[in-house]
Design a protein around this motif. Structure first.
Motif, PDB file in Angstrom:
ATOM      1  N   PRO A   1       0.684  -3.384  -2.781  1.00  0.00           N
ATOM      2  CA  PRO A   1      -0.326  -4.014  -4.488  1.00  0.00           C
ATOM      3  C   PRO A   1      -1.133  -4.478  -4.094  1.00  0.00           C
ATOM      4  O   PRO A   1      -2.202  -4.754  -4.457  1.00  0.00           O
ATOM      5  CB  PRO A   1       0.820  -3.345  -5.421  1.00  0.00           C
ATOM      6  CG  PRO A   1       2.228  -3.427  -4.596  1.00  0.00           C
ATOM      7  CD  PRO A   1       1.941  -3.472  -3.623  1.00  0.00           C
TER       8      PRO A   1
ATOM      9  N   ARG B   1      -3.500  -4.704  -1.865  1.00  0.00           N
ATOM     10  CA  ARG B   1      -4.487  -3.429  -2.484  1.00  0.00           C
ATOM     11  C   ARG B   1      -5.850  -3.781  -2.643  1.00  0.00           C
ATOM     12  O   ARG B   1      -6.415  -3.635  -3.481  1.00  0.00           O
ATOM     13  CB  ARG B   1      -3.814  -2.011  -2.929  1.00  0.00           C
ATOM     14  CG  ARG B   1      -3.312  -1.313  -1.409  1.00  0.00           C
ATOM     15  CD  ARG B   1      -3.286  -0.100  -2.194  1.00  0.00           C
ATOM     16  NE  ARG B   1      -2.020  -0.530  -2.998  1.00  0.00           N
ATOM     17  CZ  ARG B   1      -1.073  -0.058  -3.500  1.00  0.00           C
ATOM     18  NH1 ARG B   1      -0.247   0.055  -1.693  1.00  0.00           N
ATOM     19  NH2 ARG B   1      -0.252  -0.065  -4.437  1.00  0.00           N
ATOM     20  N   VAL B   2      -4.896  -5.001  -3.694  1.00  0.00           N
ATOM     21  CA  VAL B   2      -5.725  -5.700  -5.198  1.00  0.00           C
ATOM     22  C   VAL B   2      -6.478  -6.854  -4.406  1.00  0.00           C
ATOM     23  O   VAL B   2      -8.102  -7.127  -4.820  1.00  0.00           O
ATOM     24  CB  VAL B   2      -4.486  -6.615  -6.125  1.00  0.00           C
ATOM     25  CG1 VAL B   2      -5.680  -7.295  -7.110  1.00  0.00           C
ATOM     26  CG2 VAL B   2      -4.517  -5.541  -6.674  1.00  0.00           C
TER      27      VAL B   2
END
Length: 327
Positions: A22, A25-26
């Motif tokens: 995550p 992805r951020v």
């Protein structure tokens, strides 16, 4: 059904690794969004300048590119950028001719010649010079540099006036000329070019320098054969950063230069002007149309800056094979 590679060759690796976590992805989304936002801002600036410039140029009763005088308040208006473009380019070239060799020399001295006790304070001093506001440089240039360049102007006029470039029509006049502006801009951009070049020199692989020394090379030969080829792209990038500031410098130039609507090759005469200086001097007293005319000159400066940076990028791309770093 799985496809088997029977050629014995390994498939080329993916240029972008898969983003699964995550946090990755951020970060990818923020990076991509920042790049897109930058393009949107640049496009918005270009559109704004173009719309306002077209309105002013359409009402100009002279040739916008060849007219010397700037009289946007007349009826009908008559203004052009010939003198401004000449002054901007010439003063920036003078600054680059002076600043680039000095900056590269300072960066080499800090990274390869100076002892550590001297290198650290000198690097800190250069960093401090980069933080000085331009208006301070302008005040120093107007109150100190201009009077003290009078002797140099007289010397150049006496011994090099035959070139035409260093001929001064009135030897008693103050040294408020494009030559003085070029020197002041050179002083202002030296810290920028020096800082970037210094960081590039520090990235040179130590093994390259040690190999040259092991072969019997002198320190200068090490710099010439190992350091400078590796750092060539970085030096070009640093020079373009400095050129960008020189092209757009406003307050320092407005404080030093005595602008006039005259285009002359005599660098010691108070002639010419620059885009930024003209905008700073006339924006406050201009009406709506006059501001549109000044915005039109700003659009030309915007285009020149883009062309300079694009040319620098092409130069770096063509020379990256001579460097150990990616362009």
């Amino acid at each position: 059904m799985d496809i088997v590679n029977t050629s014995g060759e390994h498939p080329p690796p993916s240029r972008q690794p898969a983003v699964t976590r995550p946090g990755d992805r951020v970060f990818l989304g923020l990076s991509r969004g920042s790049g897109i936002l930058l393009l949107v801002i640049m496009a918005a600036i270009a559109v704004f300048l173009t719309v306002r410039a077209i309105h002013a140029i359409s009402l100009d009763h002279s040739n916008f590119f060849t007219t010397f005088e700037w009289n946007a308040s007349l009826t009908p208006p008559s203004f052009g950028i010939a003198v401004l473009a000449y002054g901007t380019v010439v003063s920036s070239l003078i600054a680059m001719i002076i600043a680039v060799p000095v900056s590269v020399g300072i960066a080499l001295f800090i990274t390869h010649y100076a002892p550590r006790r001297l290198a650290s304070p000198l690097a800190y001093l250069v960093d401090l010079l980069a933080a000085v506001p331009s208006i301070v440089y302008g005040l120093w240039g107007g109150l100190y540099l201009v009077p003290h360049l009078q002797g140099l102007n007289l010397w150049l006029n006496e011994y090099l006036s035959w070139t035409g470039i260093f001929h001064k029509s009135d030897p008693s006049s103050a040294a408020r000329s494009l030559f003085t502006v070029g020197i002041l801009l050179a002083i202002m951009i030296v810290p920028i070019i020096t800082n970037v070049s210094r960081e590039v020199f520090r990235q040179v692989p130590r093994a390259h320098e040690e190999a040259a020394l092991a072969l019997g090379a002198t320190r200068w030969e090490v710099v010439r054969m190992s350091v400078l080829p590796f750092a060539r792209s970085g030096i070009i990038s640093a020079s373009m950063l400095g050129l960008g500031r020189a092209l757009g410098e406003t307050m320092a130039v407005a404080t030093v230069l005595s602008a006039s609507p005259v285009l002359s090759l005599r660098l010691l005469d108070p002639v010419g002007g620059t885009f930024a200086q003209n905008i700073a001097a006339k924006f406050a007293e201009a009406d709506n149309f006059g501001r549109d005319a000044l915005i039109a000159s700003g659009l030309v400066l915007f285009v020149i800056t883009l062309l300079v940076n694009g040319a620098a990028r092409l130069i770096i791309a063509r020379r990256k094979e001579y460097s150990g770093a990616n362009a």
